[in-house]
Design an enzyme around this catalytic site. Structure first.
Site, mmCIF file in Angstrom:
data_model
loop_
_atom_site.group_PDB
_atom_site.id
_atom_site.type_symbol
_atom_site.label_atom_id
_atom_site.label_comp_id
_atom_site.label_asym_id
_atom_site.label_seq_id
_atom_site.Cartn_x
_atom_site.Cartn_y
_atom_site.Cartn_z
ATOM 1 N N LYS A 75 0.850 -1.188 0.000
ATOM 2 C CA LYS A 75 0.000 0.000 0.000
ATOM 3 C C LYS A 75 0.889 1.242 0.000
ATOM 4 C CE LYS A 75 -3.877 1.880 2.731
ATOM 5 N NZ LYS A 75 -4.711 1.667 3.923
ATOM 6 N N SER A 150 -9.617 1.747 2.959
ATOM 7 C CA SER A 150 -8.758 2.472 2.055
ATOM 8 C C SER A 150 -7.749 1.610 1.284
ATOM 9 C CB SER A 150 -7.990 3.536 2.830
ATOM 10 O OG SER A 150 -7.133 2.938 3.770
ATOM 11 N N SER A 174 -9.652 -0.554 7.141
ATOM 12 C CA SER A 174 -9.092 -0.419 5.794
ATOM 13 C C SER A 174 -8.415 -1.655 5.194
ATOM 14 C CB SER A 174 -8.108 0.743 5.756
ATOM 15 O OG SER A 174 -8.825 1.930 5.577
HETATM 16 N N1 GLN Z 1 -13.054 3.851 6.457
HETATM 17 C C1 GLN Z 1 -12.372 4.267 7.632
HETATM 18 C C2 GLN Z 1 -12.111 5.750 7.574
HETATM 19 O O1 GLN Z 1 -12.475 6.336 6.631
HETATM 20 C C3 GLN Z 1 -11.152 3.444 7.835
HETATM 21 C C4 GLN Z 1 -9.889 3.991 7.278
HETATM 22 C C5 GLN Z 1 -8.689 3.143 7.596
HETATM 23 O O2 GLN Z 1 -8.794 2.099 8.227
HETATM 24 N N2 GLN Z 1 -7.528 3.614 7.178
HETATM 25 O O3 GLN Z 1 -11.539 6.312 8.455
#
Ligand code: GLN
Length: 484
Positions: A75, A150, A174
């Site tokens: 990532k 994400s 994410s």
């Molecule tokens: N969807 C969550 C957010 O928008 C999780 C993001 C993450 O785990 N990096 O914060």
């Protein structure tokens, strides 16, 4: 998958170079901004050089690690020395870190072959990769749908066969939610299990790096190689070099599986509820015992997360000032940058940060500001403690807890972009796990049909702090039971 490929490399059926080439060909064929858009940078030359080194070892008859020669993606929020690391933000468009993240160093040491850096929501803030400054990642099952986020690029790359596995990061879901949306396995380890050194921080008390893979066994193999204490991360925990893949004994007789009361499933597509119920029954057929657990504060998790996370975000994002890292106000300004230091900060951040990132900086700054601190941040921290206690109480009774990963399957691109609150609701089942710091594993538990396309449903198993071996062992049984 990893073991089979490893055997092929060792037996000389395929060379590591051929394997890397094979996956790079898939990237050429499927990726790019018009294609899946899972990769932001492809490191072809570096990958082939790494693969060559593995082949040399095999030729000499040296023993190689299970991950040696196996292509993976990282990532793009994980620092790679000399290789562009953007966090999918324009503000880091030109950023080449001077050092490798600890996980990258560890993977390099065992000979893993990184094919490139995968797309994500800007600074990992989002649930669909639509917040990426480089366009959204398409779901491999339907290009009109999102891959989740994400770590959407990592999940899509694994499912589309562009890499064997990928690294993601999970602050509030994410790793697990994109794994669920694309149909692969995603593991968020216990907070502290894997070093965060070199992970561009989103919310430091919640962030954790973990693998997205094609099987539970593969997740165990990767975790064994990236886990461990690191002097560069004071929050990394001592863990004694376990080989998690050795704990997949397929014996879960007498294990207790926690299930949640029916009202948790109110308003959910009944087909998701059915898949989770069936997963529970499968585990029961293999000798596990189902037991209802209450997580009474679960309903507050989303509110607590959306105060604590932005608070930490607002603090972590302060370092992007256009001076220390990445783009500066002079790079591509729409008007002449101001002269004063504050104007330059403002110009850089205004031009190069996306809407969602700015929103979270503002929300966080507000909750931390004098006068509101007690009302928001402090209160949220206290409820976080109660959520933590819910898990302590639950794990007195059960070994793992079963829950859906997300309240829905992959949605259409654009469906939620105009309403951030609906997007935040995607995280309803994932954020409590990060607030408590426990490990959780998402795996495909069924499919659901929409407009003639079968879309994967993800189920989540939550384990006790630092019991990844127990969690993976149960996940491995579930995965095989569902395949039959
Ligand atoms: N969807 C969550 C957010 O928008 C999780 C993001 C993450 O785990 N990096 O914060």
């Amino acid at each position: 998958m990893i073991k089979e490929l490893h055997d092929k490399i060792v037996n000389g059926e395929i060379t590591a170079v051929e394997l890397a080439q094979k996956y790079l060909d898939v990237i050429d064929e499927k990726d790019g901004p018009e294609g899946l858009n899972a990769f932001l940078t492809v490191t072809r030359e570096e990958a082939l050089a790494k693969a060559r080194a593995v082949d040399e070892k095999v030729k000499k008859g040296e023993k190689i690690d299970l991950l040696a020669g196996i292509p993976y993606g990282a990532k793009d929020v994980i620092c790679t020395k000399g290789i562009r690391t953007t966090a999918a933000s324009k503000i880091l468009d030109n950023y080449k870190p001077p050092y490798d993240a600890t996980v990258i160093t560890k993977l390099q040491k065992v000979g893993a072959v990184m094919l490139g850096k995968t797309n994500l929501d800007e600074f990992a803030m989002g649930a669909s990769t639509e917040n990426s400054a480089y366009g959204y990642v398409k779901n491999p099952h339907d290009p009109a749908r999102v891959a989740g986020g994400s770590s959407g690029g990592s999940a899509a790359a694994v499912v589309a066969g562009e890499v064997v596995w990928a690294l993601g990061s999970d602050t509030g879901g994410s790793i697990r939610q994109p794994a669920a949306f694309c149909g692969c396995v995603g593991l968020k380890p216990t907070y502290g299990r894997v070093s965060r050194h070199g992970l561009i921080a989103m919310a430091s008390s919640l962030d954790q790096i973990g693998p997205l893979t094609q099987s539970v066994e593969d997740a165990a193999i990767v975790l064994s190689r990236i886990a461990g204490q690191d002097k560069m991360d004071a929050t990394s925990a001592h863990s004694g070099g376990k080989l998690y893949e050795r704990y997949l004994t397929r014996d879960i007789v007498g294990k207790k599986i926690g299930v949640l009361p029916a009202e948790v499933y109110d308003n959910l597509d009944p087909r998701i509820t059915e898949s989770i119920t069936r997963a529970g029954e499968c585990l029961q057929e293999h000798g596990a015992v189902l037991e209802e657990v209450a997580l009474p504060h679960l309903k507050h998790a989303l509110s607590v997360y959306y105060i604590i996370m932005p608070s930490e975000v607002s603090s972590n994002m302060a370092r992007f000032d256009g001076i220390r890292y990445g783009m500066t106000a002079d790079d591509g300004v729409d008007n002449a940058p101001g002269d004063g230091i504050h104007e330059r900060y403002q110009d850089t951040r205004r031009i190069f940060l996306g809407e969602e990132v700015k929103r979270r900086i503002m929300l966080g700054t507000y909750s931390l500001s004098a006068g509101y601190y007690d009302q928001y941040y402090n209160k949220a921290q206290r409820v976080r403690r109660l959520i933590h206690q819910d898990f302590v109480d639950a794990f007195k009774k059960v070994d793992v807890i079963l829950l859906p990963t997300a309240p829905e399957v992959a949605f259409k691109a654009g469906a939620k972009t105009s309403d951030p609150l609906t997007m935040y609701l995607s995280d309803i089942f994932t954020v409590a796990i990060n607030l408590a710091g426990v490990p959780a594993l998402s795996l495909p538990v069924g499919t659901l049909e929409y407009d003639g396309t079968e879309l994967p449903i993800g189920g989540q198993l939550i384990g006790e702090w630092f019991d990844e071996e127990g969690l993976l062992a149960i996940g491995d049984v579930l995965e095989h039971a569902l395949k039959r």
